[in-house]
Design a protein around this motif. Sequence first.
Motif, short mmCIF file in Angstrom:
data_model
loop_
_atom_site.label_atom_id
_atom_site.label_comp_id
_atom_site.label_asym_id
_atom_site.label_seq_id
_atom_site.Cartn_x
_atom_site.Cartn_y
_atom_site.Cartn_z
N THR A 146 1.10 -1.42 0.04
CA THR A 146 0.07 0.06 0.16
C THR A 146 0.91 1.52 -0.19
O THR A 146 0.48 2.49 -0.94
N LEU A 147 1.77 1.56 1.23
CA LEU A 147 2.62 2.25 0.71
C LEU A 147 3.97 2.74 -0.52
O LEU A 147 4.18 3.40 -0.52
N GLY A 148 4.40 1.44 -1.24
CA GLY A 148 4.55 1.32 -2.02
C GLY A 148 6.62 1.44 -1.67
O GLY A 148 6.94 1.94 -2.74
N GLN A 149 6.69 1.09 -0.80
CA GLN A 149 8.07 1.26 -0.06
C GLN A 149 8.08 -0.07 0.88
O GLN A 149 7.38 -0.73 1.32
N LYS A 150 9.97 -0.43 0.71
CA LYS A 150 10.47 -1.33 2.05
C LYS A 150 9.75 -0.36 3.38
O LYS A 150 10.50 0.19 2.99
N ILE A 151 9.38 -1.49 4.14
CA ILE A 151 9.43 -1.18 5.53
C ILE A 151 10.55 -1.95 6.27
O ILE A 151 10.85 -3.19 6.32
N ASP A 152 11.34 -1.54 7.52
CA ASP A 152 12.06 -2.29 8.22
C ASP A 152 11.73 -2.64 9.46
O ASP A 152 11.31 -1.11 10.31
N TRP A 153 10.94 -3.72 9.30
CA TRP A 153 9.95 -3.31 11.11
C TRP A 153 11.16 -4.51 12.63
O TRP A 153 11.86 -5.14 12.51
N ARG A 154 10.72 -3.37 13.03
CA ARG A 154 12.00 -4.04 14.69
C ARG A 154 10.81 -4.18 15.31
O ARG A 154 10.24 -3.33 16.19
N ARG A 155 10.77 -5.22 16.13
CA ARG A 155 10.09 -5.58 17.17
C ARG A 155 10.89 -5.25 18.49
O ARG A 155 12.29 -5.84 19.01
N PHE A 156 10.14 -5.33 19.48
CA PHE A 156 9.83 -4.53 20.94
C PHE A 156 9.35 -5.05 21.67
O PHE A 156 8.62 -5.25 21.50
N ASN A 157 10.27 -4.85 23.45
CA ASN A 157 9.85 -5.96 24.24
C ASN A 157 8.54 -4.72 25.05
O ASN A 157 7.21 -5.89 25.40
N SER A 158 8.45 -3.79 24.73
CA SER A 158 7.69 -2.46 25.07
C SER A 158 7.41 -1.94 25.09
O SER A 158 8.43 -1.36 24.09
N GLY A 159 6.52 -1.28 25.01
CA GLY A 159 6.17 0.97 24.60
C GLY A 159 7.57 1.86 25.04
O GLY A 159 8.38 1.98 24.27
N PRO A 160 8.27 1.49 26.89
CA PRO A 160 9.78 2.75 26.75
C PRO A 160 10.29 1.63 25.54
O PRO A 160 11.01 2.95 25.75
N GLU A 161 10.57 1.52 25.68
CA GLU A 161 11.51 0.48 24.59
C GLU A 161 11.55 1.02 23.76
O GLU A 161 12.09 1.61 22.11
N VAL A 162 10.21 1.30 22.53
CA VAL A 162 9.78 2.06 21.39
C VAL A 162 9.88 3.15 21.41
O VAL A 162 10.65 4.08 20.70
N VAL A 163 10.05 4.18 22.87
CA VAL A 163 9.06 5.23 23.01
C VAL A 163 11.32 5.99 22.23
O VAL A 163 11.22 7.02 22.08
N THR A 164 12.22 5.16 23.12
CA THR A 164 13.55 5.03 23.78
C THR A 164 14.15 5.03 21.68
O THR A 164 14.71 6.70 21.15
N ALA A 165 13.74 4.15 21.18
CA ALA A 165 13.81 4.14 19.69
C ALA A 165 12.99 5.63 18.75
O ALA A 165 13.78 5.99 17.71
#
Length: 329
Positions: free
Chosen positions: A52-71
């Motif tokens: 749909t976006l017409g581009q590559k996505i780098d999916w990164r798995r995180f253990n929790s929300g605070p880790e996502v926030v840091t990234a």
Amino acid sequence: MTTKRALSSLIVTVYVLLVVSLSAHAESLTVGYQTGIDPSKVAQADGVYEQTLGQKIDWRRFNSGPEVVTAIASGDVQIGNLGSSPLAAAASRNLPIVAFIVSAQINAAEALVVRNGSGIDKPQDLIGKTIATPFVSTSHYSLLGALKHWGLDASKVKVVNLQPAEIAAAWKRGDIDGAFVWSPALGEIRKTGKTLTDAAQVGQWGAPTFEVWVARKDYAQKHPDVVAKFAKVTLDAFADYAAHKDSWTADSVPVQKIAKLTGANAADVPELLAGSAFPDAKAQLTTALLDGGTAKSIGETAKFLKEQGKVETVLPDYSAYVSAKFVAE
């Protein structure tokens, strides 16, 4: 002359490669996701977002929300999935993010499970026991809300900070008496434990939790079409589940894809899906959610977190951290 032409050609080649490299970098998209069970995992597994976006996505798995926030804060992630508690903490610290879709209203998908034989039969039995949860997550918020509702002093319960995978391991070793957590750890510990309460009940007691997709504000401003398309794929996945949920059994293709992507047991997935509500496009745009309610809920969460010493400041208004325009588009 031949040397000059060769050098000139080399310079042009290097320049073109540099431009291509910079262009690719500018358009790159890294998305941070977690292991929570929701219908959009099927679209992720099938590559629908990329199509749909017409581009590559780098999916990164995180253990929790605070880790996502840091990234997200570091600039490594442009779009991320996190819960209302880490969202409130991030917004209270003025992190430049915007929630553009409520991805789940958490009910039974997160729960406080206590070990069989731990001696915990009622809330008061938690005193002196070791209970694990990922700090500043929605589960942590729910745990604190439950303790408050039960009139228990949180300092009298040994609450330890463990990520979901660590909780599952600690449970097997017998290091903890209970945990407030989400899948796939939740499915594992339920096998030898019992549920004392869940996020749905805690929400009724005044501490509701939910999950959102957020984007860095600078990215959303530069690429509003990408964020809008990302929201549409997510909502389409929700609609597909709503229309066919009865057929999403443990051995069904969608459930098998979710299980493989998240590491959850396929047998647990249908129940975990039923443990959350996934608002459709119409619900997203109501005053209960993106048109006011979500911002208000973030503020209430922030107030609670301040009471618990988890954030220093509560903003007077959190509406700048929520936008309905991407769903509307």
